[in-house]
Enzyme design. Sequence first.
Site, PDB file in Angstrom:
ATOM      1  N   ASP A   1      -5.213   6.193   7.577  1.00 10.38           N
ATOM      2  CA  ASP A   1      -4.672   5.044   6.748  1.00 10.38           C
ATOM      3  C   ASP A   1      -5.221   4.812   5.528  1.00 10.38           C
ATOM      4  O   ASP A   1      -6.432   5.004   5.478  1.00 10.38           O
ATOM      5  CB  ASP A   1      -4.460   3.865   7.902  1.00 10.38           C
ATOM      6  CG  ASP A   1      -3.610   2.611   7.171  1.00 10.38           C
ATOM      7  OD1 ASP A   1      -2.495   2.320   7.723  1.00 10.38           O
ATOM      8  OD2 ASP A   1      -4.308   2.067   6.226  1.00 10.38           O
ATOM      9  N   SER A   2      -4.287   4.529   4.410  1.00 13.79           N
ATOM     10  CA  SER A   2      -5.296   4.779   3.093  1.00 13.79           C
ATOM     11  C   SER A   2      -6.268   3.328   3.261  1.00 13.79           C
ATOM     12  O   SER A   2      -7.258   3.203   2.187  1.00 13.79           O
ATOM     13  CB  SER A   2      -4.285   4.589   2.003  1.00 13.79           C
ATOM     14  OG  SER A   2      -3.740   3.178   1.825  1.00 13.79           O
ATOM     15  N   SER A   3      -6.142   2.575   4.110  1.00 10.61           N
ATOM     16  CA  SER A   3      -7.290   1.274   4.081  1.00 10.61           C
ATOM     17  C   SER A   3      -8.650   1.984   4.685  1.00 10.61           C
ATOM     18  O   SER A   3      -9.624   1.310   4.499  1.00 10.61           O
ATOM     19  CB  SER A   3      -6.774   0.090   4.684  1.00 10.61           C
ATOM     20  OG  SER A   3      -6.219   0.650   6.059  1.00 10.61           O
TER      21      SER A   3
ATOM     22  N   THR B   1       2.095   6.095   5.431  1.00 17.26           N
ATOM     23  CA  THR B   1       3.225   6.219   6.105  1.00 17.26           C
ATOM     24  C   THR B   1       4.071   7.518   5.785  1.00 17.26           C
ATOM     25  O   THR B   1       4.996   7.758   6.479  1.00 17.26           O
ATOM     26  CB  THR B   1       4.047   4.835   5.469  1.00 17.26           C
ATOM     27  OG1 THR B   1       3.244   3.678   5.942  1.00 17.26           O
ATOM     28  CG2 THR B   1       5.334   4.830   5.919  1.00 17.26           C
TER      29      THR B   1
ATOM     30  N   THR C   1       0.258   3.880   0.881  1.00 16.92           N
ATOM     31  CA  THR C   1       0.383   3.273  -0.372  1.00 16.92           C
ATOM     32  C   THR C   1      -0.622   2.095  -0.601  1.00 16.92           C
ATOM     33  O   THR C   1      -0.766   1.694  -1.999  1.00 16.92           O
ATOM     34  CB  THR C   1       2.051   2.485  -0.306  1.00 16.92           C
ATOM     35  OG1 THR C   1       2.032   1.715   0.869  1.00 16.92           O
ATOM     36  CG2 THR C   1       2.857   3.514  -0.219  1.00 16.92           C
ATOM     37  N   ASP C   2      -1.290   1.483   0.359  1.00 13.41           N
ATOM     38  CA  ASP C   2      -2.061   0.273   0.305  1.00 13.41           C
ATOM     39  C   ASP C   2      -3.376   0.537  -0.693  1.00 13.41           C
ATOM     40  O   ASP C   2      -3.340  -0.384  -1.689  1.00 13.41           O
ATOM     41  CB  ASP C   2      -2.809  -0.029   1.484  1.00 13.41           C
ATOM     42  CG  ASP C   2      -1.686  -0.592   2.710  1.00 13.41           C
ATOM     43  OD1 ASP C   2      -0.555  -1.060   2.068  1.00 13.41           O
ATOM     44  OD2 ASP C   2      -1.890  -0.696   3.851  1.00 13.41           O
TER      45      ASP C   2
ATOM     46  N   GLN D   1      -7.061 -12.763 -13.787  1.00 18.72           N
ATOM     47  CA  GLN D   1      -6.137 -13.000 -12.465  1.00 18.72           C
ATOM     48  C   GLN D   1      -4.676 -12.801 -12.650  1.00 18.72           C
ATOM     49  O   GLN D   1      -3.713 -12.371 -11.909  1.00 18.72           O
ATOM     50  CB  GLN D   1      -6.260 -14.325 -11.905  1.00 18.72           C
ATOM     51  CG  GLN D   1      -7.849 -14.672 -11.335  1.00 18.72           C
ATOM     52  CD  GLN D   1      -7.989 -15.896 -10.834  1.00 18.72           C
ATOM     53  OE1 GLN D   1      -7.108 -16.743 -10.727  1.00 18.72           O
ATOM     54  NE2 GLN D   1      -9.184 -16.395 -10.653  1.00 18.72           N
ATOM     55  N   CYS D   2      -4.303 -12.765 -14.193  1.00 17.93           N
ATOM     56  CA  CYS D   2      -2.810 -12.443 -14.518  1.00 17.93           C
ATOM     57  C   CYS D   2      -2.805 -10.883 -14.653  1.00 17.93           C
ATOM     58  O   CYS D   2      -3.553 -10.013 -14.847  1.00 17.93           O
ATOM     59  CB  CYS D   2      -2.626 -12.849 -15.860  1.00 17.93           C
ATOM     60  SG  CYS D   2      -2.765 -14.763 -16.117  1.00 17.93           S
TER      61      CYS D   2
HETATM   62  N1  ASP Z   1      -0.931   1.124   5.576  1.00 16.92           N
HETATM   63  C1  ASP Z   1      -0.351   2.442   4.999  1.00 16.92           C
HETATM   64  C2  ASP Z   1      -1.420   2.940   4.278  1.00 16.92           C
HETATM   65  O1  ASP Z   1      -1.430   2.532   3.171  1.00 16.92           O
HETATM   66  C3  ASP Z   1       0.908   2.065   4.137  1.00 16.92           C
HETATM   67  C4  ASP Z   1       1.777   3.064   3.368  1.00 16.92           C
HETATM   68  O2  ASP Z   1       1.292   4.199   3.671  1.00 16.92           O
HETATM   69  O3  ASP Z   1       2.600   2.581   3.105  1.00 16.92           O
HETATM   70  O4  ASP Z   1      -1.822   4.025   4.614  1.00 16.92           O
END
Ligand code: ASP
Length: 339
Positions: free
Chosen positions: A57-59, A13, A89-90, A274-275
């Site tokens: 996209d980081s995914s 993003t 961020t992902d 899981q915590c």
């Molecule tokens: N889907 C985006 C990513 O991880 C979300 C972001 O950057 O905030 O690439």
Amino acid sequence: MKRKVLLIYTGGTIGMEKDYETGSLRAFDFGNIFQKLPEMRLIECEVSVHPFKKPLDSSDMGPQEWKLIANYIGKNYDNYDGFLILHGTDTMSYTASALSFMLKNLKKPVVLTGSQLPIGDLRTDAKENLLTSLYYASLYENDEAVIQEVTVYFEYKLLRGNRTLKYSAEYFDAYQTPNYPVLGQSGVHLNIEKDFLWRSKSDHGFKVDDHISRDVLFWRIFPGMHVEHLLEMPKMKVLILQVFGSGTIFNSLQTKQILQKLRDRGTEIVVVSQCVSGGVSFGKYSNSNIFTQIDAISGHDMTAESSITKAMHLLDNPKYKGTFAELFAKNICGEITVG
Ligand code: ASP
């Protein structure tokens, strides 16, 4: 003296702008970052920008990109004083964790940041994140880098990368390190908690070890789960089990037999909680005894992201001596609280 920072732009993003006519988001040419963000020139450091050919996209980021970044830092290590990685961020916590294991004996700052809103958005958090990250990435005292580890800077907080988790898809304050103190805070002053910073004890120089194995699986248990499904999964070398609370699981003979079968097949079992705060402590409850009986490995207070990337890095890594269990138990770069 002006410090030199290498900025690696990977996507996410942070590198987007809003097309106000159509309302949609588009990636902007990061080569033009100085025009978009003229404030960058006011910071007392020299910035070179290296954008990924295709912003991701980081995914879509994984071992291949982690290696690319690690080796790019390796190639440029001597020519720069600090490294700033702009990232979606992902999966930023995965990349930060993986890099922390790959960049050995780091003596210079590596800062990852991103944003929740695009840099071209009126209310963006990208500017502050980027500008303050640059400060941290170029922070030196008596000719020594103040930060000598992989960190994440987000919403006024500097955090240890391999302790972070993204906990909010909504708020600017999106990252936490529930099991480790904040390393620095940006307010009127840029503050640094020196006592909590990582320092490598090794006498060896910096090097990159980009080993990553993908024979790792992560499984979250849940009440009512068919434990026998674990046997139907393809044979994996490491199974990370995310169990309840401080390390508990169903106290049944069947559970023990199934986990033992996996062990007999040669699968290493790592146990994490899981915590998100606190961690696994074998023996605290009898419902964790199974793990001691089958020689499972405690992940203590590690994050899921860190335990996964640590396992990927250590598994079948020819550069390490010792069993997987011995290696995993050690604190490599501040990712786990042991001893
Ligand atoms: N889907 C985006 C990513 O991880 C979300 C972001 O950057 O905030 O690439």
